[in-house]
Every structure is written in structure tokens, then in C-alpha cells.
Design an enzyme around this catalytic site. Structure first.
Site, PDB file in Angstrom:
ATOM      1  N   ASN A  97      46.297  45.695  46.596  1.00  0.00           N
ATOM      2  CA  ASN A  97      45.394  45.894  45.465  1.00  0.00           C
ATOM      3  C   ASN A  97      46.129  45.570  44.174  1.00  0.00           C
ATOM      4  OD1 ASN A  97      43.611  46.659  43.534  1.00  0.00           O
ATOM      5  ND2 ASN A  97      43.747  48.855  43.925  1.00  0.00           N
ATOM      6  N   SER A  98      45.783  44.434  43.590  1.00  0.00           N
ATOM      7  CA  SER A  98      46.514  43.998  42.401  1.00  0.00           C
ATOM      8  C   SER A  98      45.756  44.322  41.123  1.00  0.00           C
ATOM      9  CB  SER A  98      46.781  42.501  42.495  1.00  0.00           C
ATOM     10  OG  SER A  98      45.563  41.815  42.612  1.00  0.00           O
ATOM     11  N   LYS A  99      44.737  45.166  41.212  1.00  0.00           N
ATOM     12  CA  LYS A  99      43.959  45.451  40.003  1.00  0.00           C
ATOM     13  C   LYS A  99      44.076  46.890  39.558  1.00  0.00           C
ATOM     14  CE  LYS A  99      40.764  41.738  39.778  1.00  0.00           C
ATOM     15  NZ  LYS A  99      39.452  41.212  40.097  1.00  0.00           N
ATOM     16  N   ASN A 100      45.209  47.475  39.844  1.00  0.00           N
ATOM     17  CA  ASN A 100      45.377  48.875  39.534  1.00  0.00           C
ATOM     18  C   ASN A 100      46.254  49.019  38.291  1.00  0.00           C
ATOM     19  OD1 ASN A 100      47.312  51.184  39.706  1.00  0.00           O
ATOM     20  ND2 ASN A 100      45.782  51.851  41.169  1.00  0.00           N
TER      21      ASN A 100
END
Ligand SMILES: [Zn+2]
Lengths: 312, 338
Positions: free
Chosen positions: B107-110
């Protein structure tokens, strides 16, 4: 398409509060105070804030306060500007900001301002124009803007302006509707909208409307209900809202409703959540949809709440 | 969950945790419904609360924050406590980079993840530049517009360095997707902030050529049109007199498809004093032959065409048209003052 399923949405929101046992609620435990703000504001716009137990909400909000004066996302969590603004907004909804130790909260916020005028979200120092908005909006609601260097804060925000008239999270970062809302909102609250290149920004913002009528957050991205709020409120603040096709946008938002169980999703046929339910209803309020309370585009609170705070 | 994390032993059964009494979430004055969600997650958080409240800055506490973050990377307090522990233990931060990379692959949108990454990179200093640029590059392979990654990359360039290949990297990304607005923005970031390029004036010519080429491939792409305008930002005179700009408008108008941005740019030129050639007037005329418009003012005619071609924004183009006359009025007002 049809109409706004106002009753269903009220039911949906009230039901979330009771449903603390599912995985979604566990994953959002740490930001429950944001969720509470989204849910309660939606209820207020729908005219149903009375349906919640005010005393219970207020005492819970107050128990999220940290000794530093800032608020955490839930009881026992660390403070951050993100949660502090939500706490102040919730108290404003209930006309209860006076129970706060205002000097303490505003001191917490003011210590997060950096030399260049920017704000960190917490003591770990991440900088972002979102935090400038959170700080300025919070302090303004507490009538304490004099606690920070407003001039410097404004200067930093303006340094984040791009060639398209929009704003990013830091100087040079890409324009993004969410960041634009934060920057324009902060400039509106501080009376500095004259620094915005309104015509250029207005054009960029109205270019965000796509064929379906929905708005996206950046070029070539998909439309999403939450941008109805960010783009629309920005357009209203700079007085350019007539540049989009409002009817088509209303239609898009209504198509994102779950007519049966209530709630609004990001796009038609996706799963609903409280975040997009709030942004959908708030967007419709900005579009003067009948039966909804008017919402203030800068403070993201109902206009009567803002008037009560500032016109007393 | 990863396969290597499948055989998780409950914390209550691990000897090294036997001295800890877990602390359940306090949901405030209202009695809470019994928690039915993932027991493992709940248990981890109960132990986390215990070490957090005891301010235990130990290796096992660090390990526990890893587990908690794997369950829920969005929990702000867990991340914050993790940094406190890392500082107290004086831990090797290269391991921490790996930890973040592993998480980012899922998850790279945190927000927390990126904030943490920057904190680590800042501590490591300029030695980290290469790895950080590589890290964001890997993120862009799957999500070339990732806002967090772009923000991180810009921070790295400005604080740790690594500018040398950045313009070439923008070329590469735009080759992959010419519509990538983030890459166009990065391009502008580079030409205006790269310490070795000497600013817009020095690079304008070659950038204008590059941009015009990009526009002619996809005239419906709003990003390069805005970029082109940005290249002349502080030099209106060059904007109006550079024949490359008006020739571009003419080319796109003559093709008769996707003309909105060309018309808009032409309008900007006209407003700033550009004298349209007969070719341009003819191209404009052929776009709306039926109207045989009486309006002799070219700028007003451009607005009219735009109203027809871009009905969703008809009010914007009407406003542009109405402000044409106020430009004239402004001019008259100024005359009477001077
Ligand atoms: Zn959204």
C-alpha cells in the site's frame, strides 16, 4: 437517478455509530474523531443532528484531548492537527467550544508553526499546506488567529502556487484539488484571497469536470464524489462556481447513492462510506440542493454554526 | 497477510510477553459492544497499548509495532511510538528502509508510511539520495501519479541531491504516458529549481520545441498546453512574438479536431496584443462556417467557437468574452487617467 435519499442517509450515519464491532471500524479506530465530524456534519446538513446523544459525543471528544492541548483520533491516541480541527468542529456544531481551555489548544497549534510560516502536523515535523489550513481554520474557530504569524503563514501558502494557478502540498508540488481547497480555504479565512489568481485557477478547477458530470482531483484522473467538495468549495470561495455545469454534477452525486441502505460512494456502484457520504451531501448543499442546510465553503461547517460563532 | 506471517503465535502464548497485561481499547463513557473483528488484530493492539502506556522502548516493543503496522498501516500513534523506540535503541535505519519498502509494495498511499520514510531518510542524510530516488521510481512503475511519492522525490532532490538525471527521467515518464500531469509538473520543477540549469530563460527554446512536439501528438492533453504557458510566465513579450506559439495554434486549428486548448491559447495571445495572421483567421472561420458571425473582433469569435465546442464550460467562455470588452474599457479608463 431521482432524488436525495435523505432519510436513508441519516439512518446509515446513525447506524455506523452503533456498529463498533466490524473490521472497518477497527481499522478506523485511530481516526474516529474525523469520522465523527463527517457523520455529525452530514446529519446537521440534513437537519437531523438532534438524533444523536449530544452529551455522550461531547464527553467522548473531550476525552480524546491530550495533555499538550491537541486532540488524538480517539481516546489514548497521540495528538495531531488533523484530529484537533475535527474536535473543534464537532464542538462548534454543538455550540460548545467554550468548554475548551482555548489558550491551551491554541498554544498547541501555534507551536507547530515553522520559521518559514508553514505548519507541521505534529511534533514529528511533516510539512504540508493541509496543515496550514488545519491550523488556521482551528484557530479562527477559536478566535485565536493572533497566536500565530498569519503573514508568514500566508506567504508560505502562496509559495506553493503553481503555473496552473493551483496549489500543491509544498513549493513545486503538483496542483491537487484537495490541496487547493486547503490553500484557498486558509487564504479565505485570513482575508487574503487577493493573492489567488482567480481566473486562472477557476479555469483549472472547471476543467476538472468530466463528461459524466463528476469532478476529478487532477488531470486525467477519475471523477470522485469527494472532489465535489474540494473543487466546488474552492470555486465558490473564488466566486467562479458558475463555470461548471452544476446540474450535471448534482446528477453525478445522486447516482453515487445507495438508495436502499443509505450512504454515498466515490463513484456510481462502489461501496459507500461515511467520508464520501459527507462530501456528497456537503457538495449538494453547496449546489443549493433543496432541503439542505447551507454549508460554509471555507470552514466546512453549516453556515448557521459559523454565524453563531462569529456574529454573536 | 504474507505467507511468512501466516503461522502467527498469539502474543498471549509467547513466553517473552508473559509479563504484560494487555489493555483493551477504551471507547469512552458508553459501554462498547463486544469486539468481534479479527482477534489477532485486537490482541496485537491490546499489547501495543500496554507497552505504549508503559513507554517501553525495547526490541520486543519495536517488533510489536511492526506487527501492528502490518495489520493497520494507518494507525498514527503506532508509527509515532515506533520512532520513539528507534531513537531510543539507536537502531540501524537501513533495516527500517527495508521495512518501509516491504509495506509500500502493498500500500503506497498511506500518509504515515511516507512521513516515516522521510524521517528515516533525513536521519541518513545525503548517502540516502540514490536509494530514495530509486524507491520512488519503483513506486511509479505501478502508479506514476502517486502524490506521496512525488512529494517525497521532490524533497529528496532538494534536501539530499541527485538532480543530474532528473530531466531525462521526466522524458522517460512522458514517453511512457504523455498525459502524466505529475511528470509535466516535475519537469517544471526541474527546469525552475535544478541548481545547474540556469532557470527558464536559458532552457526555454528547447523546452518549447519539446512541448510543441508533445502537443501535436495529443492536442487534447491539457498538461503540455499549461506547461507551454508556464514557459513564458514572466515574459509576455516573448509569448506574443514567438512565432512558434502562433504556428502551433494554426496547426491544431487546421486539423479541426481537439481544438479547445489551441483556441484558448490563441485567446490568451490575442488578449495580450497578438495580431492574428490571415491564415489563422481563415482557420478560425472554417471551424464555424455556418455562423458567418458578424462579430469582427477575432477574440470574440474565438470565444464563440469555444462556447460551441466546450458546452460544459459555456459560462467560462462567455465570461472570457464579456471580459474582452472590459479590457477595452480598462484601456479607455487608463487613457483618461494618464
Ligand atoms: Zn474520494
Amino acid at each position: 437517478m431521482g432524488q436525495l435519499a435523505a432519510e436513508k442517509h441519516t439512518k446509515y450515519i446513525l447506524q455506523i455509530e452503533k456498529k463498533k464491532d466490524d473490521i472497518e471500524s477497527a481499522l478506523t479506530e485511530h481516526l474516529r474523531i474525523n469520522g465523527a465530524y463527517w457523520g455529525l456534519t452530514t446529519l446537521d446538513i440534513l437537519g437531523n443532528l438532534k438524533a444523536v446523544e449530544q452529551e455522550a459525543v461531547i464527553s467522548w471528544v473531550m476525552s480524546c484531548q491530550h495533555e499538550s492541548g491537541g486532540f488524538g483520533g480517539n481516546i489514548g491516541h497521540d495528538p495531531h492537527l488533523l484530529y484537533t480541527l475535527s474536535a473543534i468542529q464537532i464542538l462548534s456544531l454543538f455550540n460548545k467550544t467554550q468548554i475548551l481551555n482555548i489558550p491551551k489548544v491554541s498554544t498547541y497549534i501555534s507551536t507547530l508553526q515553522n520559521k518559514d510560516g508553514s505548519f507541521s502536523g505534529d511534533k514529528w515535523g511533516e510539512i504540508d499546506t493541509r496543515f496550514s489550513y488545519l491550523a488556521i481554520c482551528s484557530l479562527s474557530l477559536l478566535n485565536s488567529l493572533d497566536k500565530i504569524n498569519v503573514e508568514k503563514a500566508v506567504e508560505y501558502i502562496i509559495s506553493c502556487k503553481n503555473l496552473d494557478g493551483g496549489f500543491g502540498c509544498t513549493p513545486g508540488a503538483e496542483s491537487h484539488s484537495g490541496q487547493i481547497f486547503c490553500c484557498v480555504g486558509a487564504l479565505a479565512i485570513t482575508g487574503c484571497l487577493h493573492y489567488v489568481d482567480k481566473d486562472l485557477l477557476g479555469w483549472w478547477l472547471c476543467e476538472r469536470q468530466v463528461k459524466s458530470g463528476g469532478l476529478n482531483g487532477r488531470p486525467e484522473k477519475l471523477p470522485d464524489v469527494c472532489y465535489s467538495w474540494w473543487v466546488l468549495s474552492s470555486l465558490i470561495m473564488i466566486d467562479r462556481v458558475d463555470w461548471i455545469d452544476k446540474e450535471k454534477l448534482v446528477k453525478f452525486i445522486l447516482e453515487c447513492q445507495d438508495i436502499e441502505n443509505g450512504g454515498i460512494s466515490d463513484r456510481p456502484d462502489d461501496a459507500v462510506d461515511v467520508f464520501h457520504t459527507y462530501f456528497g451531501v456537503a457538495g449538494l448543499s453547496l449546489l443549493e440542493y433543496p432541503g439542505l442546510k447551507a454549508i460554509d465553503p471555507a470552514y466546512a461547517l453549516p453556515v448557521d454554526v459559523i454565524n453563531r460563532l462569529f456574529l454573536k | 497477510m504474507d505467507s511468512d506471517e501466516d503461522e502467527r503465535i498469539p502474543l498471549s502464548q509467547r513466553p517473552e510477553w508473559s509479563d504484560i497485561t494487555p489493555v483493551p481499547q477504551d471507547d469512552g463513557p458508553n459501554p462498547v459492544v463486544p469486539i468481534a473483528y479479527s482477534e489477532e488484530f485486537a490482541e496485537t493492539m491490546d499489547y501495543f497499548r500496554a507497552v505504549y502506556l508503559a513507554d517501553e522502548r525495547s526490541h520486543r516493543a519495536l517488533q510489536l509495532t511492526s506487527e501492528a503496522i502490518h495489520f493497520n498501516a494507518g494507525n498514527y500513534t503506532v508509527w509515532q511510538f515506533r520512532r520513539v523506540i528507534l531513537e531510543a535503541l539507536n537502531a540501524d535505519l537501513h533495516d527500517e528502509l527495508e521495512f518501509v519498502e516491504h509495506l509500500a509494495s502493498k500500500n503506497s498511499k498511506n500518509y504515515q508510511l511516507w512521513h516515516h520514510r522521510r524521517w528515516v531518510a533525513e536521519k541518513l542524510g545525503s548517502e540516502a539520495a540514490g536509494r530514495e530516488l530509486e524507491f520512488t521510481k519503483n513506486i511509479f512503475l505501478n502508479d506514476a501519479k502517486n502524490y506521496h511519492a512525488w512529494s517525497h522525490r521532490q524533497w529528496v532532490l532538494q534536501n539530499l541531491g541527485g538532480w543530474e538525471d532528473e530531466l531525462a527521467y521526466c522524458d522517460k515518464l512522458l514517453e511512457d504516458d504523455i498525459f502524466n500531469n505529475s511528470a509535466w509538473n516535475q519537469r517544471y520543477f526541474v527546469i525552475t529549481r535544478h541548481p545547474g540549469l540556469g532557470g527558464i530563460e536559458g532552457i526555454r527554446d528547447s523546452e518549447v520545441n519539446y512541448t510543441i512536439k508533445a502537443i501535436l501528438t495529443k492536442p487534447e492533453n491539457e498538461s503540455p498546453w499549461r506547461y507551454l504557458r508556464g514557459l513564458y510566465k514572466n515574459n509576455m513579450k516573448a509569448f506574443v512574438t514567438d512565432s512558434k506559439v502562433s504556428t502551433l495554434c494554426l496547426k491544431v486549428l487546421t486539423s479541426k479536431v481537439n481544438c479547445v486548448f489551441a483556441l484558448s491559447l490563441l485567446l490568451d495571445l490575442l488578449v495580450h496584443g497578438f495580431e492574428p495572421t490571415q491564415d489563422l483567421k481563415n482557420a478560425l472561420e472554417s471551424l464555424i462556417p455556418e455562423s458567418n458571425n458578424l462579430d469582427s473582433d477575432v477574440a470574440a469569435r474565438v470565444c464563440l467557437v469555444l462556447e460551441i465546442m466546450d458546452p460544459m464550460r459555456v459560462n467560462y467562455w462567455r465570461w472570457r468574452k464579456s471580459s474582452l470588452s472590459s479590457h477595452v474599457e480598462d484601456g479607455v479608463k487608463n487613457l483618461s487617467v494618464h
